[in-house]
Design an enzyme around this catalytic site. Structure first.
Site, short mmCIF file in Angstrom:
data_model
loop_
_atom_site.label_atom_id
_atom_site.label_comp_id
_atom_site.label_asym_id
_atom_site.label_seq_id
_atom_site.Cartn_x
_atom_site.Cartn_y
_atom_site.Cartn_z
N GLU A 293 0.87 -1.11 -0.11
CA GLU A 293 0.08 -0.07 -0.04
C GLU A 293 0.87 1.24 -0.07
OE1 GLU A 293 -2.87 -0.62 -0.75
OE2 GLU A 293 -2.89 -2.91 -0.05
N CYS A 327 -1.38 8.96 4.08
CA CYS A 327 -1.43 8.63 2.71
C CYS A 327 -2.85 9.10 2.00
CB CYS A 327 -1.42 7.03 2.70
SG CYS A 327 -2.42 6.43 3.57
P1 NAD Z 1 9.07 5.28 3.00
O1 NAD Z 1 8.78 4.45 1.73
O2 NAD Z 1 10.15 6.18 3.07
O3 NAD Z 1 9.55 4.02 3.98
C1 NAD Z 1 8.87 2.84 4.51
C2 NAD Z 1 9.35 1.77 5.03
O4 NAD Z 1 10.28 1.36 3.78
C3 NAD Z 1 10.34 2.42 6.13
O5 NAD Z 1 10.37 1.28 7.12
C4 NAD Z 1 11.71 2.34 5.39
O6 NAD Z 1 12.86 2.09 6.27
C5 NAD Z 1 11.75 1.38 4.24
N1 NAD Z 1 12.65 1.52 3.15
C6 NAD Z 1 12.96 2.84 2.76
N2 NAD Z 1 13.92 2.45 1.83
C7 NAD Z 1 14.00 1.06 1.49
C8 NAD Z 1 14.76 0.31 0.56
N3 NAD Z 1 15.47 0.77 -0.31
N4 NAD Z 1 14.33 -1.02 0.83
C9 NAD Z 1 13.56 -1.68 1.75
N5 NAD Z 1 13.07 -0.79 2.68
C10 NAD Z 1 12.99 0.55 2.50
O7 NAD Z 1 7.89 5.83 3.57
P2 NAD Z 1 7.38 6.68 4.61
O8 NAD Z 1 8.01 7.91 4.73
O9 NAD Z 1 7.89 6.04 6.26
O10 NAD Z 1 5.98 6.61 4.79
C11 NAD Z 1 5.15 7.49 3.80
C12 NAD Z 1 4.90 6.91 2.65
O11 NAD Z 1 4.04 5.63 2.85
C13 NAD Z 1 3.97 7.62 1.68
O12 NAD Z 1 4.30 7.68 0.33
C14 NAD Z 1 2.62 7.39 1.97
O13 NAD Z 1 1.68 7.70 1.13
C15 NAD Z 1 2.65 5.90 2.12
N6 NAD Z 1 1.67 5.26 3.02
C16 NAD Z 1 0.54 4.61 2.25
C17 NAD Z 1 -0.29 4.16 2.87
C18 NAD Z 1 -1.41 3.26 2.13
O14 NAD Z 1 -2.28 2.63 2.85
N7 NAD Z 1 -1.67 3.57 0.90
C19 NAD Z 1 -0.47 4.12 4.40
C20 NAD Z 1 0.69 4.95 4.99
C21 NAD Z 1 1.73 5.52 4.36
#
Ligand code: NAD
Length: 541
Positions: A293, A327
């Protein structure tokens, strides 16, 4: 289950407490806040039931007071990640055979621990780690997480009850096995409930999990871990590691036993994970399930028949609560010319009335954004909007990171419906508005549909049923969660299953049965009571 067709308690949504001045819940959460603020905790990883400290630590700080240390956490080595995988696979032997009512008991107990003894603590930890106001913390870390746990238990039993027809000579049984291997759960900073749900939903269905929380959420993740341990999640079933996401992911995705990814976070990261899984596909024993998501560029579109006050309130709440870091937050709006003067005046008045500061002062509506990277990114878009000829900031536009990462709620009006802030997910308290000619309604709906790569949430406001019907049809694929005369945020587990399509994710709808189906691999068992003893069919005679 050997000795009864048990029924679980009927899932009900946890009532949201209001934290009004003088209320006992307000007193309790402020006490917990003070205690945690000064606790200076050291958070270990949890691998196969052991607390693991590497000494390679990082500091945790509240976004609204970045010079203050809340404590430290330990970053994983590759060997730690490997031992978490090994521990999970060892734990799988017993956990995958655990009767469902025992799994249900553990997660129902976790829900009650959060609803009761841990409520103030998990909310206070979320206020500190993610800078949520008490109301935003309550609807997330307490109520939504409780709801996920309760409803998923009920959904699990509904799935198990789905059985094929049997004839008198044979009995057909569907067994909903956990996936063979382990699940990798990667969680975002913005919802404590999502952080808890991603590992818990897979574990509830009998899987073992390696969970990597966001660096910015570890302080509140620690409370989730404490709850899971107290609720009785056995050692090795949910293993928790922190640190370099690339190293952790590379190690996990090399394992032949990797069987599923449960991800919530940004679109770009998810796409790169999908690609990496594809490149490794010949290594795996089973085709991994991939659930993600991801990002959004969520819209509000108003028809000329809409009520201006309803539209402006939806913008003020939908775009700015939790600093626009949901989000589902509204970040692009389409307002008809005739409604614009009223909506403009009301939104400006609302934004000017917002108080900004620490969540400890409960009169603040807006607090800080999550970290310096996010602050700098938002500041650069605001600066660009000040300079660009096709954009105008009508309220907000200031920022200050001297004490905390504070961005003033900002409204940009653009004459260009494809202006960068109409298309790019900024994830902060910045909303962009495009004003359209009243008679360009249908054209505007197509514009909404065709702008950007996402399809997460969206809202339409209208008092005209024909206009609403047009919006419902033209925007069919523009949002996985579509709202009529309501803001596009605030989905409730069990009522509005959540998720989007296109660049916003696989739309497996967290908080519904649909998500749980992804963590099982059914086995069909046909038992024949009197087996044939002659191969010849009657027609051969
Ligand atoms: P992010 O993508 O920066 O991080 C999410 C997770 O991924 C973290 O645990 C991070 O450490 C990990 N991560 C980062 N780079 C990675 C890599 N290269 N390989 C593996 N893991 C990695 O997102 P964020 O800033 O924590 O959250 C915000 C984002 O999440 C926004 O884009 C938001 O829209 C989305 N979001 C979506 C929903 C939904 O239900 N659609 C819900 C909540 C948040």
């Amino acid at each position: 289950m050997g000795k009864g067709f048990y029924e679980v308690p009927v899932a009900v949504n946890e009532p949201v407490k209001d934290y009004a001045p003088g209320s006992p819940e307000r007193k309790a959460v402020l006490e917990a806040y003070k205690e945690l603020y000064n606790a200076n905790i050291d958070v270990p990883m949890y691998i196969n039931g052991q607390e693991v400290r590497t000494g390679d630590t990082a500091t945790m700080s509240p976004p609204h007071e970045h010079q203050h240390s809340l404590g430290t956490y330990h970053r994983a080595t590759q060997a730690n990640v490997q031992s978490a995988i090994d521990g999970a696979l060892e734990a799988r032997k017993a956990w995958s055979q655990m009767p469902w009512e025992q799994r249900a008991g553990i997660f129902l107990r976790a829900a009650e621990l959060i609803a009761g003894p841990y409520r103030a603590k998990i909310n206070a930890a979320t206020m500190l780690a993610q800078s949520k106001t008490i109301y935003q913390a309550e609807i997330d870390s307490a109520c939504e997480l409780i709801d996920f746990l309760r409803f998923n238990v009920q959904f699990m039993t509904e799935i198990y009850a789905e059985q094929p027809e049997s004839t008198s000579g044979a009995w057909n049984r569907l067994e909903y096995r956990p996936l063979e291997g382990f699940i990798y759960a990667i969680t975002p900073f913005n919802f404590t409930a999502i952080a808890g749900n991603l590992p818990a939903s897979a574990a509830l269905m009998g899987n073992v999990v390696l969970w990597k929380p966001s660096d910015s959420q570890i302080f509140s993740a620690k409370v989730i871990i404490d709850v899971f341990r107290e609720a009785g999640v056995p050692d090795g079933v949910i293993n928790v590691v922190y640190g370099d996401p690339v190293m952790i992911t590379n190690t996990v995705l090399e394992s032949p036993d990797f069987s599923g990814l449960h991800f919530t976070g940004s679109t770009h990261v998810f796409k790169s994970l999908w690609k990496q899984i594809g490149e490794n596909i010949f290594k795996y024993k089973t085709y991994p399930r991939i659930v993600g998501e991801t990002g959004g560029k969520d819209f509000i579109v108003a028809h000329k028949s809409a009520n201006s006050k309803q539209v402006s309130t939806a913008i003020s709440r939908g775009a700015f609560e939790f600093q626009g870091q949901k989000c589902s937050a509204a970040s692009r709006c389409y307002i008809p010319q005739s409604l614009w003067p009223a909506v403009k005046e009301e939104v400006i008045a609302d934004v000017k009335s917002f108080k900004i500061g620490s969540p400890e002062d409960m009169s603040n509506f807006i607090t800080a954004v999550i970290h310096e990277g996010s602050f700098d990114k938002l500041a650069s878009y605001i600066d660009a909007a000040k300079a660009d000829a096709d954009a105008e900031i009508i309220v907000g536009g200031n920022y200050d990171k001297s004490k905390g990462y504070f961005i003033e709620p900002t409204v940009i009006v653009t004459s260009n419906p494809k202006y960068t802030t109409m298309c790019t997910e900024l994830f902060g308290p910045v909303v962009t508005i495009f004003v359209y000619e009243d008679d360009a309604w249908e054209e505007t709906l197509h514009l909404v549909d065709e702008t950007g790569e996402y399809a997460l949430t969206g809202a339409v406001f209208s008092e005209d049923r024909y206009a609403l019907d047009q919006a419902v049809k033209i925007l069919e694929n523009a949002a996985g969660n579509f709202y009529i005369n309501d803001k596009p945020t605030g989905a409730v587990v069990g009522q509005q299953p959540f998720g989007g399509a296109r660049g916003s994710g696989t739309n497996d709808k967290a908080g519904s049965k649909l998500n749980l189906y992804r963590w099982i691999s059914p086995r069909m068992v046909k038992e024949t009571f009197v087996s044939p003893t002659d191969y010849r069919y009657p027609f051969l005679g």
